[in-house]
Write an enzyme that holds these catalytic residues in place. Structure first.
Site, short mmCIF file in Angstrom:
data_model
loop_
_atom_site.label_atom_id
_atom_site.label_comp_id
_atom_site.label_asym_id
_atom_site.label_seq_id
_atom_site.Cartn_x
_atom_site.Cartn_y
_atom_site.Cartn_z
N VAL A 127 -14.06 37.85 5.51
CA VAL A 127 -14.99 37.70 6.62
C VAL A 127 -16.27 37.16 5.99
CG1 VAL A 127 -16.28 38.86 8.44
CG2 VAL A 127 -13.93 39.55 7.95
N PRO A 128 -16.52 35.86 6.13
CA PRO A 128 -17.39 35.13 5.18
C PRO A 128 -18.89 35.26 5.42
CG PRO A 128 -16.50 33.61 6.80
CD PRO A 128 -15.88 34.94 7.11
N CYS A 129 -19.46 36.41 5.05
CA CYS A 129 -20.91 36.56 5.15
C CYS A 129 -21.64 35.66 4.16
CB CYS A 129 -21.31 38.01 4.96
SG CYS A 129 -20.70 38.75 3.43
N HIS A 130 -20.93 35.17 3.13
CA HIS A 130 -21.57 34.27 2.17
C HIS A 130 -21.92 32.92 2.80
CE1 HIS A 130 -17.24 33.34 1.92
NE2 HIS A 130 -17.60 32.12 1.59
N ARG A 131 -21.39 32.62 3.98
CA ARG A 131 -21.70 31.36 4.66
C ARG A 131 -22.97 31.44 5.49
NH1 ARG A 131 -15.44 30.19 6.65
NH2 ARG A 131 -14.55 30.08 4.53
#
Length: 208
Positions: A127-131
């Site tokens: 779940v890409p919180c790095h984006r």
């Protein structure tokens, strides 16, 4: 075995190894490879192959999103607001970024509340919180850190930058006025969000 016979056998084995290597090299050069078809290749077959490959990729991505949405829905420790933020993350395409402010506007909340929800994301980086980055192209925070304040924070931001680079996100040189020398993310932030399922606006708790 005499020395002469030994030398002949050694020469024969070396010749066989050379011939085998050459044969394998020729076979590899003509072997079809499992790479993505080129949409610009001549003929309709190349275009059809590319479309089929993209369709398979999109189906796999949809299945993965469905699995992650199920995990988010079943997670017992997240608030309604947290889960709304996490679901929005699943809409950010690979190779793209958005900002804390854009997510906040989507949910009628604040960038700080969004950042707190990202910090609690239990399924990163799938779940890409790095984006999610700061307005202006700076990386912002990652895994509970905000900016390159110390060694631990810097290490986590290196990880965030690495994840983004791996996905194809481009970085530019830091501005001369930058005190940290931090590279900025290039490109236009993603804004094409659909409302979270079951709610159009999810307010953050007042304590955030």
């Amino acid at each position: 075995m005499s020395g002469r016979m030994r030398r002949k056998l050694t020469a024969l084995l070396q010749q066989q190894e050379t011939e085998t290597a050459a044969s394998l090299s020729r076979a590899t050069a003509h072997r079809p490879t499992a790479i993505k078809p080129d949409p610009d290749s001549a003929g309709s077959s190349g275009l059809a192959g590319y479309r089929h490959h993209r369709q398979e990729e999109e189906e796999e991505e949809e299945q993965d999103v469905a699995r992650l949405e199920a995990l988010i829905a079943g997670y017992r420790h997240g608030t309604v607001f947290d889960k709304a933020v996490w679901r929005l993350l699943l809409q950010i395409p690979r190779g793209c970024v958005t900002t804390y402010g854009i997510l906040a506007a989507q949910l009628g909340s604040s960038p700080r509340a969004v950042g707190n929800a990202l910090r609690r994301n239990p399924y990163a980086p799938r779940v890409p919180c790095h984006r999610v980055i700061a307005t202006g192209g700076k990386l912002g925070g990652f895994k509970g850190t905000v900016g390159p304040r110390d060694g631990a924070s810097s290490a986590k931001l290196v990880e965030k930058r690495m994840l983004l680079r791996r996905e194809g996100v481009k970085f530019g040189a830091a501005s001369p006025s930058s005190k940290t020398g931090e590279e900025k993310v290039l490109g236009t932030p993603f804004t094409g969000f659909a409302p979270p399922r079951g709610a159009t606006v999810v307010k953050a708790p007042a304590s955030l």
